[in-house]
Design a protein around this motif. Structure first.
Motif, PDB file in Angstrom:
ATOM      1  N   SER A 264     -26.494  17.411 -20.260  1.00  0.00           N
ATOM      2  CA  SER A 264     -27.111  17.435 -18.930  1.00  0.00           C
ATOM      3  C   SER A 264     -27.847  18.745 -18.680  1.00  0.00           C
ATOM      4  CB  SER A 264     -26.046  17.233 -17.850  1.00  0.00           C
ATOM      5  OG  SER A 264     -25.073  18.254 -17.903  1.00  0.00           O
ATOM      6  N   ARG A 265     -27.260  19.859 -19.097  1.00  0.00           N
ATOM      7  CA  ARG A 265     -27.869  21.161 -18.808  1.00  0.00           C
ATOM      8  C   ARG A 265     -29.154  21.380 -19.598  1.00  0.00           C
ATOM      9  NH1 ARG A 265     -25.488  25.173 -16.033  1.00  0.00           N
ATOM     10  NH2 ARG A 265     -23.650  24.508 -14.874  1.00  0.00           N
ATOM     11  N   LEU A 266     -29.302  20.725 -20.724  1.00  0.00           N
ATOM     12  CA  LEU A 266     -30.537  20.815 -21.507  1.00  0.00           C
ATOM     13  C   LEU A 266     -31.460  19.625 -21.233  1.00  0.00           C
ATOM     14  CD1 LEU A 266     -29.095  22.096 -24.919  1.00  0.00           C
ATOM     15  CD2 LEU A 266     -30.182  23.424 -23.086  1.00  0.00           C
ATOM     16  N   ASP A 267     -31.123  18.840 -20.191  1.00  0.00           N
ATOM     17  CA  ASP A 267     -31.951  17.722 -19.724  1.00  0.00           C
ATOM     18  C   ASP A 267     -32.115  16.608 -20.758  1.00  0.00           C
ATOM     19  OD1 ASP A 267     -32.372  18.765 -17.200  1.00  0.00           O
ATOM     20  OD2 ASP A 267     -34.115  19.927 -17.838  1.00  0.00           O
ATOM     21  N   PHE A 268     -31.121  16.447 -21.628  1.00  0.00           N
ATOM     22  CA  PHE A 268     -31.150  15.301 -22.536  1.00  0.00           C
ATOM     23  C   PHE A 268     -30.688  14.028 -21.816  1.00  0.00           C
ATOM     24  CE2 PHE A 268     -30.890  18.660 -25.794  1.00  0.00           C
ATOM     25  CZ  PHE A 268     -31.920  18.244 -26.626  1.00  0.00           C
ATOM     26  N   LEU A 269     -29.868  14.202 -20.776  1.00  0.00           N
ATOM     27  CA  LEU A 269     -29.284  13.056 -20.071  1.00  0.00           C
ATOM     28  C   LEU A 269     -29.952  12.880 -18.725  1.00  0.00           C
ATOM     29  CD1 LEU A 269     -27.024  10.910 -20.156  1.00  0.00           C
ATOM     30  CD2 LEU A 269     -25.542  12.564 -19.009  1.00  0.00           C
ATOM     31  N   PRO A 270     -30.843  11.888 -18.597  1.00  0.00           N
ATOM     32  CA  PRO A 270     -31.483  11.644 -17.287  1.00  0.00           C
ATOM     33  C   PRO A 270     -30.460  11.124 -16.273  1.00  0.00           C
ATOM     34  CG  PRO A 270     -32.666  10.569 -19.104  1.00  0.00           C
ATOM     35  CD  PRO A 270     -31.342  11.004 -19.634  1.00  0.00           C
ATOM     36  N   GLU A 271     -30.726  11.401 -15.006  1.00  0.00           N
ATOM     37  CA  GLU A 271     -29.863  10.940 -13.916  1.00  0.00           C
ATOM     38  C   GLU A 271     -28.414  11.376 -14.107  1.00  0.00           C
ATOM     39  OE1 GLU A 271     -31.390   9.647 -11.457  1.00  0.00           O
ATOM     40  OE2 GLU A 271     -33.297   9.322 -12.476  1.00  0.00           O
ATOM     41  N   GLY A 272     -28.230  12.563 -14.686  1.00  0.00           N
ATOM     42  CA  GLY A 272     -26.880  13.048 -14.947  1.00  0.00           C
ATOM     43  C   GLY A 272     -26.086  13.339 -13.690  1.00  0.00           C
ATOM     44  N   HIS A 273     -26.754  13.535 -12.566  1.00  0.00           N
ATOM     45  CA  HIS A 273     -26.047  13.821 -11.313  1.00  0.00           C
ATOM     46  C   HIS A 273     -25.828  12.568 -10.468  1.00  0.00           C
ATOM     47  CE1 HIS A 273     -30.302  13.756 -10.441  1.00  0.00           C
ATOM     48  NE2 HIS A 273     -30.055  13.710  -9.155  1.00  0.00           N
ATOM     49  N   THR A 274     -26.370  11.430 -10.907  1.00  0.00           N
ATOM     50  CA  THR A 274     -26.205  10.193 -10.129  1.00  0.00           C
ATOM     51  C   THR A 274     -25.496   9.133 -10.971  1.00  0.00           C
ATOM     52  OG1 THR A 274     -28.472   9.553 -10.758  1.00  0.00           O
ATOM     53  CG2 THR A 274     -28.185  10.648  -8.638  1.00  0.00           C
ATOM     54  N   ASP A 275     -26.241   8.171 -11.506  1.00  0.00           N
ATOM     55  CA  ASP A 275     -25.618   7.031 -12.173  1.00  0.00           C
ATOM     56  C   ASP A 275     -24.859   7.409 -13.441  1.00  0.00           C
ATOM     57  OD1 ASP A 275     -26.793   5.593 -10.185  1.00  0.00           O
ATOM     58  OD2 ASP A 275     -28.377   4.736 -11.414  1.00  0.00           O
ATOM     59  N   PHE A 276     -25.312   8.441 -14.163  1.00  0.00           N
ATOM     60  CA  PHE A 276     -24.711   8.781 -15.455  1.00  0.00           C
ATOM     61  C   PHE A 276     -23.814  10.009 -15.368  1.00  0.00           C
ATOM     62  CE2 PHE A 276     -28.045   5.957 -16.713  1.00  0.00           C
ATOM     63  CZ  PHE A 276     -27.599   5.370 -17.896  1.00  0.00           C
ATOM     64  N   ILE A 277     -23.281  10.279 -14.206  1.00  0.00           N
ATOM     65  CA  ILE A 277     -22.500  11.499 -14.039  1.00  0.00           C
ATOM     66  C   ILE A 277     -21.188  11.469 -14.806  1.00  0.00           C
ATOM     67  CG2 ILE A 277     -21.226  10.769 -11.969  1.00  0.00           C
ATOM     68  CD1 ILE A 277     -21.781  13.626 -10.854  1.00  0.00           C
ATOM     69  N   ILE A 278     -20.659  10.277 -15.089  1.00  0.00           N
ATOM     70  CA  ILE A 278     -19.399  10.240 -15.838  1.00  0.00           C
ATOM     71  C   ILE A 278     -19.597  10.688 -17.275  1.00  0.00           C
ATOM     72  CG2 ILE A 278     -19.542   7.842 -16.629  1.00  0.00           C
ATOM     73  CD1 ILE A 278     -16.494   7.706 -16.075  1.00  0.00           C
ATOM     74  N   ALA A 279     -20.832  10.577 -17.795  1.00  0.00           N
ATOM     75  CA  ALA A 279     -21.110  11.101 -19.129  1.00  0.00           C
ATOM     76  C   ALA A 279     -21.012  12.625 -19.116  1.00  0.00           C
ATOM     77  CB  ALA A 279     -22.495  10.646 -19.588  1.00  0.00           C
ATOM     78  N   VAL A 280     -21.511  13.246 -18.055  1.00  0.00           N
ATOM     79  CA  VAL A 280     -21.384  14.695 -17.898  1.00  0.00           C
ATOM     80  C   VAL A 280     -19.914  15.083 -17.809  1.00  0.00           C
ATOM     81  CG1 VAL A 280     -21.960  16.673 -16.439  1.00  0.00           C
ATOM     82  CG2 VAL A 280     -23.611  14.816 -16.731  1.00  0.00           C
ATOM     83  N   MET A 281     -19.155  14.339 -17.014  1.00  0.00           N
ATOM     84  CA  MET A 281     -17.739  14.613 -16.850  1.00  0.00           C
ATOM     85  C   MET A 281     -16.986  14.454 -18.163  1.00  0.00           C
ATOM     86  SD  MET A 281     -14.933  12.766 -14.454  1.00  0.00           S
ATOM     87  CE  MET A 281     -14.163  11.988 -15.847  1.00  0.00           C
TER      88      MET A 281
ATOM     89  N   ALA B  77     -23.187  19.013 -13.032  1.00  0.00           N
ATOM     90  CA  ALA B  77     -24.217  18.017 -13.369  1.00  0.00           C
ATOM     91  C   ALA B  77     -25.562  18.353 -12.751  1.00  0.00           C
ATOM     92  CB  ALA B  77     -23.766  16.637 -12.908  1.00  0.00           C
ATOM     93  N   SER B  78     -25.561  19.080 -11.635  1.00  0.00           N
ATOM     94  CA  SER B  78     -26.812  19.456 -10.966  1.00  0.00           C
ATOM     95  C   SER B  78     -27.303  20.831 -11.393  1.00  0.00           C
ATOM     96  CB  SER B  78     -26.610  19.434  -9.446  1.00  0.00           C
ATOM     97  OG  SER B  78     -25.610  20.363  -9.059  1.00  0.00           O
ATOM     98  N   SER B  79     -26.782  21.333 -12.532  1.00  0.00           N
ATOM     99  CA  SER B  79     -27.166  22.655 -13.054  1.00  0.00           C
ATOM    100  C   SER B  79     -26.832  23.761 -12.060  1.00  0.00           C
ATOM    101  CB  SER B  79     -28.654  22.686 -13.420  1.00  0.00           C
ATOM    102  OG  SER B  79     -28.946  21.726 -14.411  1.00  0.00           O
ATOM    103  N   SER B  80     -25.617  23.698 -11.535  1.00  0.00           N
ATOM    104  CA  SER B  80     -25.088  24.723 -10.618  1.00  0.00           C
ATOM    105  C   SER B  80     -25.938  24.875  -9.360  1.00  0.00           C
ATOM    106  CB  SER B  80     -24.962  26.077 -11.339  1.00  0.00           C
ATOM    107  OG  SER B  80     -24.182  25.961 -12.513  1.00  0.00           O
ATOM    108  N   SER B  81     -26.388  23.753  -8.826  1.00  0.00           N
ATOM    109  CA  SER B  81     -27.226  23.775  -7.632  1.00  0.00           C
ATOM    110  C   SER B  81     -26.363  23.756  -6.373  1.00  0.00           C
ATOM    111  CB  SER B  81     -28.183  22.574  -7.630  1.00  0.00           C
ATOM    112  OG  SER B  81     -28.850  22.454  -6.396  1.00  0.00           O
TER     113      SER B  81
END
Length: 382
Positions: free
Chosen positions: A264-281, A51-55
């Motif tokens: 998430s990787r193309l930045d369509f999903l804001p806050e993908g590493h915090t509140d919306f991380i389950i969407a990434v999952m 979710a953090s783009s491999s950070s």
């Protein structure tokens, strides 16, 4: 070889298990709960990396948060339950004072004033109240005749309302809801009569109009409206919900694979590493991954309620039940808002979303649960 030689050479079973139990007893840890928490946190690190783009920086920060959180859990687990009950008024008072200081000298960011800074370190006092609230209400009600009488209910509601109002003022509606729930569920588990509950629901319905017009900010009103029709503002307030639904739906049953999500990787999903991380999952691990995570959450909640049922006194039962139920609300609200079933209120997904103070507060709550659980074992063994 005789039968006696055979018996003499057989390894003694259960030695390792008994040794583990003694270690757990000495450290005041509940190994079942600890295993579940470590499993969820480990999976959360895997999801966060994607979710953090491999950070690696995000992973290192999250790892440091977990180190502090597990230390806090271990320390709090050593505290006797009776000591928590005696310290409840002080903890509540300190929490309220800190919340007042936030409004006076707090640090602001993104239109909200929620943090205090000490020595270059920022923290949210509202997270402290997530623990202070259930401890205080459980301590107060456990000293009274149960079910609570009308006067005690009024006092309880005042104790709940003061910090909740201060947190709403920041504004932080998500945390305010969690603090409110952590206090109200103690009142419910104390044996609140059903006609009180019906009266409260009627009062809640009557308060909707003034709350909407006089308490909610414009952006909060817009979030609720977007819940009903996110397509009315697809590039503005409805963007998060639309993109999260897209990510969830595109994952299908098995998901696209780890690190293969596009939202998430193309930045369509804001806050993908915090509140919306389950969407990434959901996009990467699919429905099966979500079911696995929900199962782990259910097991944590079930273990917490088991500890509550077997607690030695009313204070331990009310406190453990409140922490377990509040954890359920954490999960329910986050998943509900990401799926477009609830308004977006900024509640992180426990042990999956990136965060600092929230992780420490959550793990501290489970430290309290372990203290209640081991108090039970100490009494049984004495």
């Amino acid at each position: 070889m005789s039968s006696q030689d055979f018996l003499r050479r057989m390894p003694k079973t259960g030695i390792g298990l008994r040794r583990a139990e003694r270690i757990a007893q000495r450290l005041h840890l509940d190994f079942v709960l600890l295993f579940l928490l470590v499993a969820i946190a480990s999976f959360g690190m895997v999801v966060l990396y994607s979710a953090s783009s491999s950070s690696m920086l995000a992973i290192q920060k999250q790892g440091s948060f977990y180190a502090v959180a597990f230390c806090a859990m271990l320390i709090i687990a050593q505290i006797p339950v009776d000591f928590m009950r005696r310290m409840a008024p002080w903890l509540y008072g300190i929490g309220v004072v800190l919340l007042v200081l936030v409004l006076v000298i707090g640090i602001g960011a993104k239109g909200a004033q929620r943090w205090l800074g000490v020595g270059g370190i920022r923290f949210q006092p509202s997270e402290i109240m997530k623990l202070a609230m259930p401890i205080t209400i459980a301590a107060f009600l456990s000293r009274q005749y149960l079910p609570p009488r009308f006067l005690h209910i009024i006092i309880t509601l005042v104790l709940i309302a003061v910090p909740t109002a201060l947190i709403i003022k920041q504004p932080d509606l998500g945390t305010a809801i969690l603090v409110l729930v952590s206090g109200m569920v103690v009142l419910f588990y104390a044996g609140l009569q059903w006609w009180y509950i019906a009266l409260a629901l009627a009062g809640f319905g009557a308060s909707l109009w003034p709350v909407w017009h006089y308490m909610l900010h414009d952006y909060q009103q817009k979030r609720i409206l977007m819940l009903l029709d996110p397509e009315s503002d697809p590039l503005g307030a409805g963007w998060n919900i639309i993109q999260s639904k897209t990510a969830i739906g595109s994952g299908g049953l098995h998901g696209k694979g780890w690190l293969e999500g596009t939202q998430s990787r193309l930045d369509f999903l804001p806050e993908g590493h915090t509140d919306f991380i389950i969407a990434v999952m959901s996009e990467e691990f699919g429905l099966l991954g979500v079911i696995l995570l929900i199962t782990a959450y259910i097991l944590v909640i079930a273990r917490g309620m088991y500890i509550a049922i077997n607690a030695q006194d009313n204070f331990g039962r009310l406190l453990a039940a409140s922490i377990s139920t509040t954890f359920f609300v954490y999960v329910f609200v986050n998943m509900g808002m990401v799926a477009g079933m609830l308004p977006v209120v900024g509640v992180p997904l426990p042990f999956i979303s990136q965060g600092g103070t929230a992780i420490v507060a959550l793990m501290s709550g489970f430290g309290i649960l372990m203290a209640v659980a081991t108090e039970q074992k100490r009494v049984m063994n004495s």
